[in-house]
Write an enzyme that holds these catalytic residues in place. Sequence first.
Site, short mmCIF file in Angstrom:
data_model
loop_
_atom_site.label_atom_id
_atom_site.label_comp_id
_atom_site.label_asym_id
_atom_site.label_seq_id
_atom_site.Cartn_x
_atom_site.Cartn_y
_atom_site.Cartn_z
N ASP A 1 42.34 48.80 47.81
CA ASP A 1 42.75 49.45 46.57
C ASP A 1 42.33 50.90 46.48
OD1 ASP A 1 44.18 47.51 44.90
OD2 ASP A 1 42.35 46.33 45.12
N GLU B 1 50.89 39.91 37.40
CA GLU B 1 49.77 39.80 38.34
C GLU B 1 48.50 40.16 37.59
OE1 GLU B 1 52.10 41.38 42.32
OE2 GLU B 1 50.16 42.26 41.79
N TYR C 1 55.59 39.49 49.07
CA TYR C 1 55.22 40.79 48.50
C TYR C 1 55.29 41.81 49.62
CZ TYR C 1 52.37 44.05 45.66
OH TYR C 1 51.90 45.13 44.94
#
Lengths: 285, 403
Positions: free
Chosen positions: A67, A56, A182
Amino acid sequence: MTSSAPHPTRIAARFKALAAEGRPGLVTFITAGDPDGETSLAILKALPGAGADIIEVGVPFTDPMADGPAIQAAGLRALKAGQTLAKTLAMVSAFREGDDATPIVLMGYYNPIYVYGVDRFLADARAAGVDGLIIVDLPPEEDDELCLPALKAGIDFIRLATPTTDEKRLPTVLRHTAGFVYYVSITGITGAATPDAGRVSQAVARIKQHTDLPVAVGFGVRTPEQAAAIAAGADAVVVGSALVDAVRASLDAEGRATDKTASSVKALVSDLAAAVRGVRRQPAA
Amino acid sequence: MTVLNSYRTGPDERGHFGIHGGRFVAETLMPNILALEEAYRAARADPAFQTEMDSYLAHYVGRPSPLYFAERLTEHLGGAKIYLKREELNHTGSHKVNNVLGQILLARRMGKQRIIAETGAGQHGVATATLCARFGLDCVVYMGAVDVERQKPNVFRMNMLGATVVPVTSGSRTLKDAMNEALRDWVTNVDDTFYCIGTVAGPHPYPAMVRDFQSIIGRETRVQLMEQEGRGPDSLVAAVGGGSNAIGLFHEFLDDPNVEIYGVEAAGHGIASGQHAASITGGRPGVLHGNRTYLLMDGDGQITEAHSISAGLDYPGIGPEHSFLHDVKRVTYIPCTDAEALEGFQILAKLEGIIPALESAHAIGKLMEIAPTKPKDHIMVVNLSGRGDKDIFTVAEHLGGQV
């Protein structure tokens, strides 16, 4: 149900090979251009040899709302060094000159792609050798924006499923997902809490009742031991913040790369790969 | 361009105002956003919710806020007859409380005990801390470290009210980063936490919901002006950061074709300087914080830092409905520099005995330009969205004085 591309993609081929080997895969995340373009490309090129099965590549964005501090800081380092989306695509092209098998997934936020222009981006990404996209702020409700055009262009759109994605919503999340699913192992931001391996493997089993796609698990996985534990209950495990932290720890006082930068990331990936490769899985049913 | 029958029907069921709006959030938040939309729809349809709102608005907030004829300002400018909608007289000192009351009552209906908010100038943070104190809810307010410094009085107020103020040191350390941090908190504490957004931005349903809660400003204005003048306004002026006070005044009048509407953006040191917060005048459509809207950004889609003397306007985006109203040319968005706002701040204090918030002072700053061009029978309503006590340190610094 889930879409499949007309031709076998690098992602599908890689998961098929992993299943044949009877082991889970290691997905590694690095931020493109961190700490600078040249070092970042050197790290990228070293990852497959160190044992990364899928890579990734984080696309830096000023406001990465999902994040944690490690990846936020990596993005800002890259932007400060002049990284752009065009340079990230060029980096993938350069990687492809020496590796035509390792899948590359771009991970980031929608705005840089929207500003680049969706059609132009998909054409350039495809030409560069990008296999999949994970765009954090594009839920199924916004599929018209990029997901459907990407699938049409032959690029897998990989969706995040989370602990808050319940039975009722799961089919919506999986509907246009391609490549792999994911699973976000925690409710939270990248690099935060440590996931519980038992709970994760239950969640993966639940997702697998709804799809034939492989399931990779990430967020909060830092050490070889954690990676092995999580990988035991999934098709692949994703490690990101720990690698990004290794980059940061290798920098000099001015934040520049040193001769340890690429080698320390490579060493960590080797350790992670050794642990993940030690996990045996039942052959796919 | 398509001719619209009404400017007031948005958003569509997916939260779009023209190309703007939408729900650009992480999957972790989607179930919460859908649940919020459902809960809000149910509350709107429940007369008991409106009754409860009305009661607190009257007895706790102090509504209706006065519509005041600014006689000396009108004389001084020599043009339009100027009315001020006195939102600064609300409890907590700004219009923000209208929206916070609605969201907190909704959070209670949804059984959420923990409230988070972002704040720039601290007006929304104070309003949120106030209502959390009133209803015994836990309150965490994210505030850029730069803003913590320049809006100290409001930080003190929030602490007194029992809220935890978290200074945000990432990015530009202002409102945009406070919103990033609040979203990160929400993703982490999604089960028990209600995110009380302070403006008409963010993912659907926030822009529509916050607008609905603020629309009382325009509805009262129509009634009050009818009582005082026997007719409606000719023009409306309001400052726009995210744009909640502006949409609150404008929405009622969007379909009155003869009403001119001006939204005043913060132009900082001037648009040409690049140091401003005027997203419509100086930005392009992009996606940030859950919605598509006009944003300040570079050629790579990276968000650039806004600048304004006013912490509440120091944000590189604007609510999506404003972006739509700009695209369809219903509202005229004009820039006002720091210097012009400071002039507005002083003139209102000297002529009317009202110290406006620096946010609202931007509306006054532009009013000084627009009002003189209008005839004396032209009725202009300006939204005085907040009071300026919190800004005296900033203003003193710029005018070379000391508090």
